[in-house]
Scaffold this motif. Structure first.
Motif, short mmCIF file in Angstrom:
data_model
loop_
_atom_site.label_atom_id
_atom_site.label_comp_id
_atom_site.label_asym_id
_atom_site.label_seq_id
_atom_site.Cartn_x
_atom_site.Cartn_y
_atom_site.Cartn_z
N GLY A 74 0.68 -1.34 -0.02
CA GLY A 74 -0.20 0.15 -0.23
C GLY A 74 0.93 1.15 -0.05
O GLY A 74 0.58 2.36 0.04
N LEU A 75 2.34 1.09 0.01
CA LEU A 75 3.03 2.40 -0.05
C LEU A 75 3.46 2.49 -1.56
O LEU A 75 4.44 1.70 -1.88
CB LEU A 75 4.20 2.14 1.09
N ARG A 76 3.28 3.44 -2.11
CA ARG A 76 3.51 3.61 -3.54
C ARG A 76 4.90 4.58 -3.63
O ARG A 76 5.16 5.10 -2.69
CB ARG A 76 2.46 4.41 -4.28
N THR A 77 5.79 4.48 -4.65
CA THR A 77 6.94 5.01 -4.66
C THR A 77 6.68 6.48 -4.83
O THR A 77 7.66 7.29 -4.32
CB THR A 77 7.52 4.43 -6.04
N ILE A 78 5.56 7.01 -5.29
CA ILE A 78 5.39 8.65 -5.48
C ILE A 78 4.99 9.00 -4.00
O ILE A 78 5.39 10.18 -3.68
CB ILE A 78 4.19 8.63 -6.37
N ASP A 79 4.33 8.25 -3.23
CA ASP A 79 4.05 8.56 -1.83
C ASP A 79 5.48 8.84 -0.95
O ASP A 79 5.56 9.75 -0.48
CB ASP A 79 3.44 7.34 -1.13
N ILE A 80 6.43 7.71 -1.20
CA ILE A 80 7.66 7.89 -0.68
C ILE A 80 8.48 9.25 -1.30
O ILE A 80 8.90 10.25 -0.19
CB ILE A 80 8.66 6.80 -1.05
N LEU A 81 8.35 9.45 -2.25
CA LEU A 81 9.18 10.85 -3.01
C LEU A 81 8.22 11.99 -2.51
O LEU A 81 9.05 13.14 -2.02
CB LEU A 81 9.07 10.67 -4.64
N THR A 82 6.96 11.74 -2.25
CA THR A 82 6.39 13.17 -1.92
C THR A 82 6.51 13.56 -0.58
O THR A 82 6.87 14.50 0.01
CB THR A 82 4.96 12.85 -2.20
N ALA A 83 6.68 12.49 0.13
CA ALA A 83 7.18 12.44 1.74
C ALA A 83 8.48 13.24 1.80
O ALA A 83 8.72 13.94 2.87
CB ALA A 83 6.99 11.40 2.52
N ILE A 84 9.28 12.77 1.05
CA ILE A 84 10.76 13.09 1.23
C ILE A 84 10.87 14.92 0.86
O ILE A 84 11.49 15.52 1.37
CB ILE A 84 11.57 12.69 0.31
N ARG A 85 9.94 15.05 -0.29
CA ARG A 85 10.10 16.53 -0.69
C ARG A 85 9.42 17.31 0.19
O ARG A 85 9.89 18.63 0.39
CB ARG A 85 9.17 16.41 -2.23
N ASN A 86 8.13 17.01 0.75
CA ASN A 86 7.37 17.58 1.99
C ASN A 86 8.36 18.01 3.18
O ASN A 86 8.27 19.01 3.79
CB ASN A 86 6.14 17.09 2.34
N ALA A 87 9.43 17.12 3.37
CA ALA A 87 10.42 17.16 4.65
C ALA A 87 11.34 18.15 4.23
O ALA A 87 11.97 18.34 5.63
CB ALA A 87 10.71 15.82 5.12
N THR A 88 11.82 18.27 3.16
CA THR A 88 13.01 19.14 2.85
C THR A 88 12.54 20.56 2.90
O THR A 88 13.66 21.53 2.99
CB THR A 88 13.51 18.87 1.49
N GLY A 89 11.42 20.99 2.46
CA GLY A 89 10.94 22.25 2.56
C GLY A 89 11.34 22.97 1.19
O GLY A 89 11.17 22.37 0.35
N PRO A 90 11.66 24.47 1.24
CA PRO A 90 11.54 24.92 0.18
C PRO A 90 12.92 24.84 -0.71
O PRO A 90 13.26 25.23 -1.93
CB PRO A 90 11.85 26.44 0.63
N ARG A 91 13.99 24.02 -0.08
CA ARG A 91 15.26 23.90 -0.99
C ARG A 91 15.59 22.45 -0.66
O ARG A 91 15.30 21.59 0.17
CB ARG A 91 16.30 24.68 -0.35
N PRO A 92 16.22 21.88 -1.78
CA PRO A 92 16.60 20.44 -1.77
C PRO A 92 17.57 20.14 -0.78
O PRO A 92 18.46 21.01 -0.58
CB PRO A 92 17.38 20.10 -3.30
N ALA A 93 17.55 19.06 -0.19
CA ALA A 93 18.50 18.62 0.96
C ALA A 93 19.40 17.74 0.44
O ALA A 93 19.47 16.86 -0.61
CB ALA A 93 17.60 17.64 2.14
#
Length: 621
Positions: free
Chosen positions: A387-406
């Motif tokens: 039930g965990l899609r790859t796009i969900d993982i990627l979205t969670a990573i991006r939401n956690a990095t804020g306005p700039r890439p980590a």
């Protein structure tokens, strides 16, 4: 022969007291239309005024009237044991008032009226519950009659709209008894062909072998007409005969004319109007005929009644013997029964019960199966990434990095996704509790010992108490499981060895993806990954033993050793549903109950960049 009727009366009282209609006793049922003269006929047979009078429907409950002939010297025996000798020549007793003696027949009328209102209400409705009245007199013959409400067509006043159907159903129920004699009462000043009483009698007694017709109000026939053809049976033949009577008029009743005087007038009327038929009509002849018919009818029915009574006596004696000896010490017996029930309940759970079922699992064995088979296989079959899609993982990573890439993958995204997957363990755990609770309730039915079944109400109360206790413990158990899941969600242990193995494998994967690697180095890396996979597969707790093959292919797959251990990987989620009839489907159907609904995995909408793929692999692997 005269002693047969009192015997039937005693049997009737017994069956009325215990509320059983298993045996249909011989009796005379009085049927007729409303205001046809039924009550007057009964009062003439008794010789006293005792029935309620009024307009409309008056008889609203069946009245079982037992007339008992008593000689003057036998009054004390007739009154019953413990009773003093009665001074009155005539008296009555009701079954519902026990041994109370009524010497005033006006009180009998009031008691009938009040008892009718108590059960049938005051809205002119009817009730099928009968009133039982015994009349002792030296002027009556031994008879048992049942007076029923008069047949009517239209509801009047507060009567129910279906009053006609209610009365008809009540009448048919009584006259359908094959051991009953039907006394069909019809007014002579109406057309005999329209008689509702004869119509119903013919319906249940086509041959007319147990129907006796009585014609009332002969003195009210139109001038110039007579009832010779009717009384001789030329109009409608009735096998048991047709008897005419002349009752008191309403004016006579209002003037309180004595019944003895009325019967003298009746005899004079027949001698004057129908001299040839006078000796075969009138109230005295009706009483003798009914007495003779009832005695012969009882004689014919007696062999079958005796057989049925003996059979019922034997059955109830066996039932009484099954209850055991009388209970002397109630407290001690109660404590023993409850203690035995508790011991049997524990023995059923522990598997030490005397009567062990062989057809199915029950008690502790079934609870063990629920924990180790149903629940255990469901947990083993849960895909960690289901039930965990790859796009969900990627979205969670991006939401956690804020306005700039980590530069590094944020830990917040990892914990968020891990907690989401851990939460999936709560649903099968709660369902497991429900299954165990249901089985513990079923155990109650296996603990019904003979001593406990002897007392049905005690058995019911014990079952209710245990069921209530189990129900009260259900909520705390669910709360405990929820707390355990919350504890796991509160702290993610990244020092666990599985995280070190995952980091080691990720490092090797990153090394393998470098563009300057030679084929020889790639082969060496594949061997290392295979060894790591083999080591992880030997650990029964590790659920990541298929990372190697998944990562070598650029994706992920289910653990290779998860198929024989899981309930059904496809049904729990994360994979494409298999084709029906395939080995995977057969294996899934053979595993039993599925405690977790599946969630299908969805493909990624676009191709990931190398860095995105790396971040996803770090979080998911």
């Amino acid at each position: 022969m005269e002693a047969l009727i009192p015997v039937i009366n005693k049997l009737q009282d017994v069956f009325n007291t215990i509320g059983s209609d298993a045996i249909q006793l011989p009796q005379i049922v009085v049927v007729g239309a409303q205001s046809s003269g039924k009550s007057s006929v009964l009062e003439n047979l008794v010789g006293r005024d005792f029935l309620p009078r009024g307009s409309g429907i008056v008889t609203r409950r069946p009245l079982v009237l037992q007339m008992i002939h008593v000689d003057p010297e036998d009054k004390k025996n007739a009154a019953g044991e413990g009773e003093v000798e009665i001074e009155a020549e005539e008296w009555g007793k009701f079954l519902h008032t026990k041994n109370k003696i009524y010497t005033d027949f006006e009180e009998i009328r009031e008691e009938i009226q009040s008892e009718t209102d108590r059960m049938a209400g005051t809205n002119k409705g009817i009730s099928p519950d009968a009133i039982h009245l015994r009349v002792y007199s030296n002027k009556v013959l031994n008879l048992t009659l049942v007076d029923l409400p008069g047949l009517t067509k239209v509801a009047v006043g507060d009567q129910p709209e279906d009053i006609e159907l209610q009365i008809r159903s009540l009448v048919v129920e009584h006259i359908s008894n094959p051991n009953s004699i039907i006394l069909a009462v019809t007014a002579a000043n109406t057309d005999m062909a329209t008689s509702e009483a004869l119509k119903l009698a013919k319906k249940v007694d086509p041959d007319g072998r147990r129907t006796l017709a009585v014609f009332t109000k002969l003195d009210l026939m139109d001038a110039g007409t007579d009832a010779v053809d009717i009384l001789c049976g030329r109009v409608i033949p009735v096998k048991l005969g047709i008897i005419g009577v002349v009752n008191r008029s309403q004016m006579d009743i209002n003037n309180k004319k004595n019944i003895s005087d009325s019967m003298k007038d009746e005899s004079t009327y027949f001698q004057r109007k129908y001299p040839a038929l006078a000796n075969r009509n009138g109230t005295p002849f009706l009483a003798k005929t009914l007495n003779r018919l009832l005695m012969h009818h009882i004689r014919d029915c007696l062999p079958d009644l005796k057989t049925r009574v003996n059979v019922m006596t034997s059955q109830f004696q066996q039932l009484l013997a099954s209850f055991g000896e009388p209970v002397e010490d109630k407290s001690q017996t109660l404590l023993q029964i409850i203690t035995k029930f508790a011991s049997d309940y524990c023995a059923t759970i522990e598997g030490t019960a005397k009567n062990i079922a062989t057809a199915e699992l029950c008690g502790g064995a079934r609870i063990c199966y629920i924990f180790h088979e149903t629940f255990g296989r469901t947990l083993d079959g849960i895909d960690p990434l289901g039930g965990l899609r790859t796009i969900d993982i990627l979205t969670a990573i991006r939401n956690a990095t804020g306005p700039r890439p980590a530069l590094f993958v944020p830990e917040v995204s990892f914990e968020l996704l891990v907690k989401r997957q851990i939460r999936r363990l709560e649903e099968p755990s709660v369902r497991c509790i429900e299954l165990v609770h249901e089985e513990m309730q079923r155990i109650i039915q296996h603990c019904g010992t003979q001593e406990l079944l002897r007392f049905p109400k005690l058995h019911e109360r014990v079952s209710e108490s245990v069921t209530h206790l189990l129900r009260t413990r259900l909520s705390p158990t669910n709360t405990m499981v929820e707390n355990i899941v919350e504890i796991e969600l509160a702290y993610i242990n990244t020092k666990h060895p599985d995280f070190a193995d995952a980091a080691h494998i990720n490092a090797m994967i990153t090394e393998a993806r470098k563009p300057n690697k030679s084929p020889l180095d790639s082969k060496d890396l594949a061997d290392k990954l295979a060894k790591a996979s083999l080591q992880n597969s030997t650990d029964p707790v590790n659920l990541k033993d298929s990372w190697t093959s998944g990562l070598l292919k650029g994706g992920r797959t289910n653990p290779p050793n998860a198929t024989p251990r899981s309930v059904s990987a496809e049904s729990i989620g994360g994979q494409t549903p298999p084709v029906p009839g395939s080995p995977k489907v057969e294996r899934r159907e053979a595993q039993g109950i599925n405690l977790l609904p599946g969630v299908p995995d969805l493909p990624v909408a676009r191709k990931l960049s190398p860095r995105e793929q790396r971040d996803v692999d770090v979080v998911s692997k």
